[in-house]
Enzyme design. Structure first.
Site, PDB file in Angstrom:
ATOM      1  N   SER A   1       2.522   2.745   5.406  1.00 26.91           N
ATOM      2  CA  SER A   1       2.972   1.423   5.764  1.00 26.91           C
ATOM      3  C   SER A   1       1.926   0.532   5.890  1.00 26.91           C
ATOM      4  O   SER A   1       0.854   0.837   6.526  1.00 26.91           O
ATOM      5  CB  SER A   1       3.832   1.332   6.729  1.00 26.91           C
ATOM      6  OG  SER A   1       3.240   1.739   7.951  1.00 26.91           O
TER       7      SER A   1
ATOM      8  N   GLY B   1       4.041  -4.119   2.759  1.00 28.18           N
ATOM      9  CA  GLY B   1       4.923  -3.039   2.430  1.00 28.18           C
ATOM     10  C   GLY B   1       4.364  -1.762   2.457  1.00 28.18           C
ATOM     11  O   GLY B   1       3.380  -1.305   3.211  1.00 28.18           O
TER      12      GLY B   1
ATOM     13  N   GLY C   1       7.770   0.067  12.199  1.00 28.16           N
ATOM     14  CA  GLY C   1       7.442   1.326  11.665  1.00 28.16           C
ATOM     15  C   GLY C   1       8.543   2.486  11.960  1.00 28.16           C
ATOM     16  O   GLY C   1       8.859   3.256  11.192  1.00 28.16           O
ATOM     17  N   ASP C   2       9.184   2.302  13.039  1.00 22.08           N
ATOM     18  CA  ASP C   2      10.317   3.247  13.429  1.00 22.08           C
ATOM     19  C   ASP C   2      11.685   3.008  12.534  1.00 22.08           C
ATOM     20  O   ASP C   2      12.157   3.896  12.250  1.00 22.08           O
ATOM     21  CB  ASP C   2      10.745   3.057  14.938  1.00 22.08           C
ATOM     22  CG  ASP C   2       9.416   3.059  15.907  1.00 22.08           C
ATOM     23  OD1 ASP C   2       8.463   3.970  15.479  1.00 22.08           O
ATOM     24  OD2 ASP C   2       9.477   2.633  17.057  1.00 22.08           O
TER      25      ASP C   2
ATOM     26  N   GLY D   1       2.266  -3.130   6.862  1.00 24.92           N
ATOM     27  CA  GLY D   1       2.625  -4.088   7.568  1.00 24.92           C
ATOM     28  C   GLY D   1       3.311  -5.082   6.494  1.00 24.92           C
ATOM     29  O   GLY D   1       3.943  -4.543   5.824  1.00 24.92           O
TER      30      GLY D   1
END
Lengths: 317, 317
Positions: free
Chosen positions: B229, B234, B260-261, B231
């Site tokens: 990832s 994408g 992120g979770d 931020g």
């Protein structure tokens, strides 16, 4: 030093401290607090807090038999009780559903930032349960100390109710609160009230901020005995035996948080021992000053206390 | 909106999330944070936190059967568990003696200051007890998600051990950690790893910070599938079926904590449904973006999620 060294004479009976709004005091040690940044806290200190809890801890340190009660709720309440148990301070807190409050202090080397949570709301049933428990706990107790603020949901005249119940049970009563809780509590004429200068001004209007000028303001209060505290300017006591000003002439450097609780602890012990007032005030000023010197609020070094006792000056007014 | 609306299709089996170092997330709302001053906090928000706990909450919101496990200690651990119960998220945390950590955020209207506690130390017996419990919990589970940092006392190869045990029990495995815990976990070749750009750089040395240039770095990792990832830039996915870059072309304003979770929650559901990768990545980007828009980390508005799903672009690399 063992607690038995603290004093040569055992006090006359057990003391019950009441803390209706105790706190979990959390201290985060950081090199610098930078608003907007994220800080990894290197060290966390946790401690059972609230004015009555501090009084109980100090009495325990002095070797005086004490039991701490009050209202404690949720996970914070559980933690407060287990921290007291770790310190060996007997407690009989009454559980409530809402979470007891935390006070968070972010401690930098030369500065401290406080974040005070608002505290729980107590239900009418919980308050009733506390009153019942208090009636049981106060039996056979020599003195009851009622300290600090009231949580939401507790009637504003709570201290009046508790002082009257304590008196019925034959216990002496000591009140250390502020605002409306103090005003209503004074209506029950406690044996001793200990307002500070700000609380005194809140009660009497234009009370002077220095002890020498505040005698009339203190005399106007409704307690049997009033000992007003003026920070580094010491104590002004108006009692049935006379009036005194007690202080340490040299300024004591340190953290004034908890000094008032140390004063209350010493005065309550003095109330039970019935020693002459100058002696009681000497002990109260010395224990307060020792609390200022101690790094953590609500604790004292007993050798500091003994040394400071020799420095206290007491003048009749 | 009910959880049943979230998606038309039930996922294939239950998911177990592992949070070895959960947190009690406490937010203090103040108008201004002034270092050195005392603040009466008007509003306190408390929430069960930690990356795996956020994944469990998001899966629960999506209507996916989930159980949260991990290590939870002391009064903070009790509070974390009771907050999860209040949200209806099933949990089987294993108790430890030391206090679970708190994260305190002091929220001003346009700024947030974080205070991260160091977290507990786990004893060897407690870690053994967790391993035993994990072996029981993983039976019949379709996937295990292992998220976040390791508390003190837990071996650095903990995620490797748990991934191997999960695989023995027939569960798919998803790893989202950092540093040495991630490196050791990758040695067990989880079914999916989701490093962010910083974690990728930590593993591969000079991994470029933008997805278009990071393909070789991501290919070098040891997991079966890697979704990195970046931020707002994408996701970059390297899978057995091909490589893709998925993103939302317009920037999404909000709080990136918890994005992120959300990505991990969507990817884990996708892993079980075995839909084509472009579809899975669309869901992961949209759920992350919805989490950015949500006011509280670890929560999403499902109508936001559905709207954002239409905006995602997926390009084969």
């Amino acid at each position: 030093m063992s607690r038995q060294d603290a004093d040569s004479e055992a006090p006359a009976g057990r003391i019950l401290t009441v803390t209706l709004n105790p706190a979990l005091d959390v201290t985060y040690h950081v090199p610098t607090l930078t608003p907007g940044a994220t800080h990894r806290v290197a060290r966390v200190d946790e401690r059972a807090g609230g004015k009555g809890v501090n009084v109980a801890r100090l009495l325990h340190t002095l070797g005086v038999p004490v039991v701490a009660t009050g209202l404690a709720g949720g996970a914070c309440g559980t933690r407060i009780r287990s921290l007291l148990a770790d310190e060996g301070v007997p407690e009989r807190f009454v559980p409530i559903v809402a979470e007891s409050r935390r006070t968070v202090v972010v401690a930098e080397p030369n500065s401290a930032t406080g974040l005070w949570e608002p505290g729980p709301t107590v239900t009418p049933d919980e308050w009733d349960a506390f009153r019942t428990r208090f009636t049981e706990l106060v039996r056979g107790v020599a003195a009851v100390v009622l300290s600090g603020s009231l949580p939401g949901g507790v009637p504003v005249d709570a201290y009046r109710t508790l002082i009257e119940a304590a008196r019925c049970a034959g216990a002496r009563t000591v009140l250390d609160s502020s605002g409306e809780a103090l005003r209503h509590g004074l209506a029950a004429r406690p044996d001793l009230a200990k307002p500070n200068a700000e609380e005194l001004a809140g009660l009497v209007g234009d009370a002077p901020p220095r002890p020498a000028a505040a005698l009339d303001a203190v005399r106007a209060l409704d307690a049997r005995t009033v000992v007003a505290s003026f920070g580094p300017d010491g104590l002004l006591a108006v009692t049935g035996e006379g009036a005194w000003h007690a202080y340490v002439p040299q300024p004591v450097a340190g953290n004034p948080t908890g000094a008032g609780d140390a004063c209350v602890a010493a005065l309550t012990r003095g109330l039970l021992r019935q020693r002459p007032w100058p002696e009681r005030l000497t002990e109260a000023v010395a224990l307060s000053a020792a609390a200022v010197r101690a790094p953590v609020a609500g604790s004292v070094d007993l050798s500091d206390y003994r040394q400071l006792r020799r420095a206290v000056i007491v003048k009749e007014m």
